[in-house]
Enzyme design. Structure first.
Site, short mmCIF file in Angstrom:
data_model
loop_
_atom_site.label_atom_id
_atom_site.label_comp_id
_atom_site.label_asym_id
_atom_site.label_seq_id
_atom_site.Cartn_x
_atom_site.Cartn_y
_atom_site.Cartn_z
N GLU A 192 41.52 -19.85 34.12
CA GLU A 192 40.09 -20.17 34.08
C GLU A 192 39.29 -19.18 33.24
O GLU A 192 38.39 -19.57 32.51
CB GLU A 192 39.50 -20.19 35.50
CG GLU A 192 40.01 -21.32 36.39
CD GLU A 192 39.41 -22.68 36.05
OE1 GLU A 192 38.49 -22.77 35.23
OE2 GLU A 192 39.87 -23.68 36.64
N ASP A 219 30.46 -23.67 34.36
CA ASP A 219 31.28 -22.91 35.30
C ASP A 219 31.09 -21.41 35.07
O ASP A 219 31.01 -20.96 33.94
CB ASP A 219 32.76 -23.26 35.13
CG ASP A 219 33.06 -24.70 35.53
OD1 ASP A 219 32.33 -25.25 36.38
OD2 ASP A 219 34.01 -25.27 34.98
#
Ligand SMILES: *[C@@H]1O[C@H](CO)[C@@H](O)[C@H](O)[C@H]1NC(C)=O
Length: 142
Positions: free
Chosen positions: A51, A65
């Site tokens: 991520e 995000d």
């Protein structure tokens, strides 16, 4: 003296802009401290690598995000200065060096996701790359 003070102020400002990048064991130990089950930490570490590459300042502007585990502004944090959404926090609070706030929110995302998917990890799309045994991510850490 004035110049020195100015230098210090600039140096401190520069430090605050600098991202903290966790190493694998530092990340693993922090999760253990935060009460995550030991046998899940390898999977979390794999997700963090995919991520954010363990960068606490990571932001994906197209998805919205934030942080080391890329928590979504759509459901979990509020952009701007007012804390809110599912975790009751600002998205910017997910970008600091200290990730305990991120981890509290991660636990919530995990638990809420479990209610409608079999597995809480499914909230993270990169979990697709992290299924199965990920113990190599914590090898030698504990
Ligand atoms: C940002 O999010 C989009 C949509 O989820 C994704 O396709 C993309 O890979 C992400 N970018 C990075 C750098 O992770």
């Amino acid at each position: 003296m004035k110049a020195f003070v100015a230098f210090l102020v600039l140096a401190i400002a520069a430090l605050q802009c600098e991202a903290k990048v966790y190493n694998k064991c530092e990340f693993a130990k922090t999760l253990l401290q935060a009460g995550f089950p030991k046998d899940q930490i390898g999977t979390w570490s794999c997700i963090a690598e995919h991520e954010s590459h363990y960068n606490t300042k990571a932001i994906n502007h197209s998805s919205g995000d934030y942080g080391i585990l890329q928590i979504s502004k759509l459901y979990w944090c509020n952009e701007g200065n007012t804390p809110g959404k599912g975790c009751g926090i600002t998205c910017n609070s997910l970008l600091g060096d200290d990730i305990f706030g991120d981890l509290t929110c991660v636990k919530k995302v995990f638990e809420e996701t479990k209610k409608f998917k079999a597995n809480g990890f499914e909230a993270w799309t990169t979990y697709g790359s992290c299924r199965g045994d990920q113990s190599r991510y914590v090898a030698g850490c504990f």
